[in-house]
Design a protein around this motif. Structure first.
Motif: not given
Length: 120
Positions: A5-13, A16-23
């Motif tokens: 399982p990935e940490s909370r910080q890794e999941a948020i990062a 965030s990357r996938s959201a910026s790519d989508l935008e």
């Protein structure tokens, strides 16, 4: 074998990357759609100039014929004059659009929709 399982910080990062790519993809796509709509609007303006000039010339020629009693001469002259004015207006609009296009530089290539879907 399950992934750790990935940490909370890794999941948020990652999110965030996938959201910026989508935008970035949707912004680029919307700008191309807006450019297409602008070009279509400009084409309709040129067409309206062409037809409008002829119809205004026809109406003025008909009015001259009605009041002056020169039945075919006014309509023919009005249509010819309206056509000449409408071609001049369309030419002037096209020259203005070409000058604007030169200011913005070389248009960028737009990728095909099929190329973007291949990665998914």
């Amino acid at each position: 074998m399950s992934t750790p399982p990935e940490s909370r910080q890794e999941a948020i990062a990652r999110l965030s990357r996938s959201a910026s790519d989508l935008e970035a993809r949707t912004t680029r796509q919307l700008s191309h759609e807006a450019a297409g709509q602008k070009a279509a609007g400009q084409a309709w303006k040129i067409i309206a100039d062409l037809f409008g000039g002829v119809f205004v010339g026809l109406a003025l020629g008909f009015g001259i014929d009605y009041f002056a009693g020169t039945t075919p001469v006014g309509i023919i002259g009005g249509v010819l004059l309206g056509f000449a004015v409408s071609v001049w207006m369309a030419w002037r609009t096209a020259q203005r659009l070409m000058a604007e296009a030169k200011q913005h530089g070389e248009p960028q290539s737009v990728p095909f929709d099929d190329d973007e879907d291949q990665g998914a």
